[in-house]
Design an enzyme around this catalytic site. Structure first.
Site, mmCIF file in Angstrom:
data_model
loop_
_atom_site.group_PDB
_atom_site.id
_atom_site.type_symbol
_atom_site.label_atom_id
_atom_site.label_comp_id
_atom_site.label_asym_id
_atom_site.label_seq_id
_atom_site.Cartn_x
_atom_site.Cartn_y
_atom_site.Cartn_z
ATOM 1 N N HIS A 143 -6.256 3.407 0.981
ATOM 2 C CA HIS A 143 -5.879 3.591 2.382
ATOM 3 C C HIS A 143 -6.570 4.896 2.770
ATOM 4 O O HIS A 143 -6.233 5.955 2.226
ATOM 5 C CB HIS A 143 -4.348 3.659 2.519
ATOM 6 C CG HIS A 143 -3.841 3.834 3.919
ATOM 7 N ND1 HIS A 143 -2.837 3.040 4.450
ATOM 8 C CD2 HIS A 143 -4.179 4.721 4.896
ATOM 9 C CE1 HIS A 143 -2.587 3.428 5.698
ATOM 10 N NE2 HIS A 143 -3.386 4.456 5.981
ATOM 11 N N HIS A 196 -8.068 8.292 3.737
ATOM 12 C CA HIS A 196 -7.394 9.580 3.941
ATOM 13 C C HIS A 196 -8.396 10.708 3.820
ATOM 14 O O HIS A 196 -9.364 10.617 3.066
ATOM 15 C CB HIS A 196 -6.247 9.768 2.934
ATOM 16 C CG HIS A 196 -6.650 9.505 1.518
ATOM 17 N ND1 HIS A 196 -6.773 8.237 0.997
ATOM 18 C CD2 HIS A 196 -6.980 10.352 0.516
ATOM 19 C CE1 HIS A 196 -7.150 8.308 -0.265
ATOM 20 N NE2 HIS A 196 -7.296 9.582 -0.576
ATOM 21 N N HIS A 237 -8.802 14.608 2.784
ATOM 22 C CA HIS A 237 -8.193 15.730 2.060
ATOM 23 C C HIS A 237 -8.496 17.025 2.813
ATOM 24 O O HIS A 237 -9.654 17.274 3.174
ATOM 25 C CB HIS A 237 -8.789 15.869 0.657
ATOM 26 C CG HIS A 237 -8.484 14.735 -0.278
ATOM 27 N ND1 HIS A 237 -7.510 14.811 -1.247
ATOM 28 C CD2 HIS A 237 -9.040 13.504 -0.401
ATOM 29 C CE1 HIS A 237 -7.486 13.675 -1.935
ATOM 30 N NE2 HIS A 237 -8.401 12.866 -1.447
ATOM 31 N N HIS A 296 -3.696 0.719 8.657
ATOM 32 C CA HIS A 296 -4.269 0.518 7.319
ATOM 33 C C HIS A 296 -5.757 0.213 7.416
ATOM 34 O O HIS A 296 -6.169 -0.834 7.905
ATOM 35 C CB HIS A 296 -3.561 -0.617 6.570
ATOM 36 C CG HIS A 296 -4.115 -0.809 5.194
ATOM 37 N ND1 HIS A 296 -3.684 -0.070 4.103
ATOM 38 C CD2 HIS A 296 -5.094 -1.625 4.729
ATOM 39 C CE1 HIS A 296 -4.375 -0.438 3.031
ATOM 40 N NE2 HIS A 296 -5.237 -1.387 3.380
ATOM 41 N N GLY A 330 -14.432 8.437 -6.444
ATOM 42 C CA GLY A 330 -13.183 9.127 -6.765
ATOM 43 C C GLY A 330 -11.985 8.696 -5.933
ATOM 44 O O GLY A 330 -10.920 9.314 -6.011
ATOM 45 N N ASP A 370 -0.215 16.629 -0.560
ATOM 46 C CA ASP A 370 -0.657 15.887 -1.737
ATOM 47 C C ASP A 370 0.319 16.179 -2.879
ATOM 48 O O ASP A 370 0.696 17.333 -3.122
ATOM 49 C CB ASP A 370 -2.080 16.305 -2.124
ATOM 50 C CG ASP A 370 -2.713 15.322 -3.103
ATOM 51 O OD1 ASP A 370 -3.694 14.657 -2.729
ATOM 52 O OD2 ASP A 370 -2.221 15.225 -4.252
ATOM 53 N N CYS A 412 0.858 -1.190 0.000
ATOM 54 C CA CYS A 412 0.000 0.000 0.000
ATOM 55 C C CYS A 412 0.895 1.241 0.000
ATOM 56 O O CYS A 412 1.785 1.367 0.845
ATOM 57 C CB CYS A 412 -0.900 -0.039 1.227
ATOM 58 S SG CYS A 412 -1.717 1.513 1.595
HETATM 59 P P1 AMP Z 1 -8.050 9.827 -3.600
HETATM 60 O O1 AMP Z 1 -8.439 10.079 -5.026
HETATM 61 O O2 AMP Z 1 -9.046 10.366 -2.610
HETATM 62 O O3 AMP Z 1 -7.697 8.377 -3.352
HETATM 63 O O4 AMP Z 1 -6.766 10.701 -3.349
HETATM 64 C C1 AMP Z 1 -5.468 10.224 -3.487
HETATM 65 C C2 AMP Z 1 -4.572 11.420 -3.461
HETATM 66 O O5 AMP Z 1 -3.272 10.959 -3.215
HETATM 67 C C3 AMP Z 1 -4.549 12.202 -4.775
HETATM 68 O O6 AMP Z 1 -4.952 13.540 -4.540
HETATM 69 C C4 AMP Z 1 -3.096 12.100 -5.222
HETATM 70 O O7 AMP Z 1 -2.619 13.295 -5.811
HETATM 71 C C5 AMP Z 1 -2.376 11.787 -3.919
HETATM 72 N N1 AMP Z 1 -1.136 11.055 -4.047
HETATM 73 C C6 AMP Z 1 -0.865 10.012 -4.848
HETATM 74 N N2 AMP Z 1 0.389 9.573 -4.669
HETATM 75 C C7 AMP Z 1 0.936 10.362 -3.708
HETATM 76 C C8 AMP Z 1 2.207 10.421 -3.069
HETATM 77 N N3 AMP Z 1 3.201 9.566 -3.379
HETATM 78 N N4 AMP Z 1 2.415 11.380 -2.135
HETATM 79 C C9 AMP Z 1 1.441 12.254 -1.820
HETATM 80 N N5 AMP Z 1 0.219 12.242 -2.378
HETATM 81 C C10 AMP Z 1 -0.035 11.310 -3.306
HETATM 82 ZN ZN ZN Z 2 -2.174 1.190 3.779
#
Ligand code: AMP
Ligand code: ZN
Length: 113
Positions: A95, A97, A99, A45, A90, A29, A3
């Protein structure tokens, strides 16, 4: 499969970490959609809001309060908090999170996110 956010939590993959405590990590992000775009990530997780257990209610509260504290620290006085849930909602990273998006100079309209 590993993950991505677990890798960041375990410091196996780099991220721009802005805050961390025993249960939650906050990092920038990588593709910001707002002047300030942070992700509040539980160290444990959990796939999504759809799968989180009632027993993790305290953790969910800590994520929200962490968002509030970070916003205050960074003087972000208006922001959006968003959970994407499932592919159709979306969610790309499985995992859970939260925003935190803000930092606009003018009032942010709903359709700008
Ligand atoms: P979601 O679409 O809610 O799953 O959001 C995932 C977010 O993770 C997106 O806004 C991506 O830009 C961000 N993301 C993906 N890879 C990374 C990373 N390595 N470091 C920081 N953010 C990331
Ligand atoms: Zn995870």
């Amino acid at each position: 499969m590993t993950c991505l956010f677990c890798s960041i939590v375990h410091k196996e993959k780099e991220a721009d970490i802005v805050d961390e405590d025993d249960t939650v990590m906050v990092f920038k992000d990588i593709h910001p959609k707002a002047p300030v775009h942070l992700l509040i990530v539980p160290k444990k997780h959990i796939v999504s809001i759809d799968t989180v257990e009632d027993a993790d209610a305290l953790l969910l509260g800590k994520m929200l309060l962490k968002a509030r504290d970070i916003a205050r620290d960074k003087h972000v006085d208006g922001y959006k908090l968003l959970f994407n849930v499932g592919r159709k909602g979306g969610q790309l990273i499985d995992h859970m999170h939260l925003h935190l998006m803000g930092g606009w100079s003018e009032s942010a309209r709903e359709d700008e996110v």
